[in-house]
Design an enzyme around this catalytic site. Sequence first.
Site, PDB file in Angstrom:
ATOM      1  N   LYS A  96       1.842  85.185  98.118  1.00 23.90           N
ATOM      2  CA  LYS A  96       0.600  84.701  98.779  1.00 23.90           C
ATOM      3  C   LYS A  96       0.414  83.400  98.586  1.00 23.90           C
ATOM      4  CE  LYS A  96      -1.521  89.231  97.312  1.00 23.90           C
ATOM      5  NZ  LYS A  96      -2.470  90.008  96.121  1.00 23.90           N
ATOM      6  N   HIS A 109      -0.264  91.222  80.605  1.00 21.61           N
ATOM      7  CA  HIS A 109      -0.373  92.640  80.499  1.00 21.61           C
ATOM      8  C   HIS A 109      -1.461  92.937  79.741  1.00 21.61           C
ATOM      9  CE1 HIS A 109       3.847  91.496  80.731  1.00 21.61           C
ATOM     10  NE2 HIS A 109       3.983  92.387  81.854  1.00 21.61           N
TER      11      HIS A 109
END
Length: 120
Positions: free
Chosen positions: A63, A105
Site C-alpha cells: 500500500k 499483535h
Amino acid sequence: MIKGIGIDIIELDRIEASLGKSDRLAARVLTASELGKYEELTNWRRRIEYLAGRFAAKEACAKALGTGIGKLSFRDIEVTNDEKGAPKLTVQGYDHYIYLLSISHSKEYAVAQVVICEKA
C-alpha cells in the site's frame, strides 16, 4: 522525504482458520527464509502471530509503495530483524528506499504500519 505510508490489520482468527486447513497460506506469503523461521516455531499461537504479522507488514508495504499485492508478490517483500530484534523490510526491485516498519499483535489482531522514505 516521505514517499508513502501504509497500514494493514488482520484478524488472527482468519489466519488460524486458513492454517487449520493447510499450510498453503504460509508457503504463499513467506519467503524461504521466513518460512524456515516459521517452521521452527513450536507454539501454535506464535505461528499464527508470526504469519499474521508478516502478512500485515507486506500488505502495508505494498500500500505504501502504491502497487498493492499483484504487481509485487508477497515473496518479493521480506521481513527480517535487525541486531536489536526490530523488524525491517527489504523489497526486491525497490532497494532505493528506506523502509520503517512497526508490527504489533493483540489477542485478536495483528497490525503493521510502513513508512517509506527516499534515501539521502
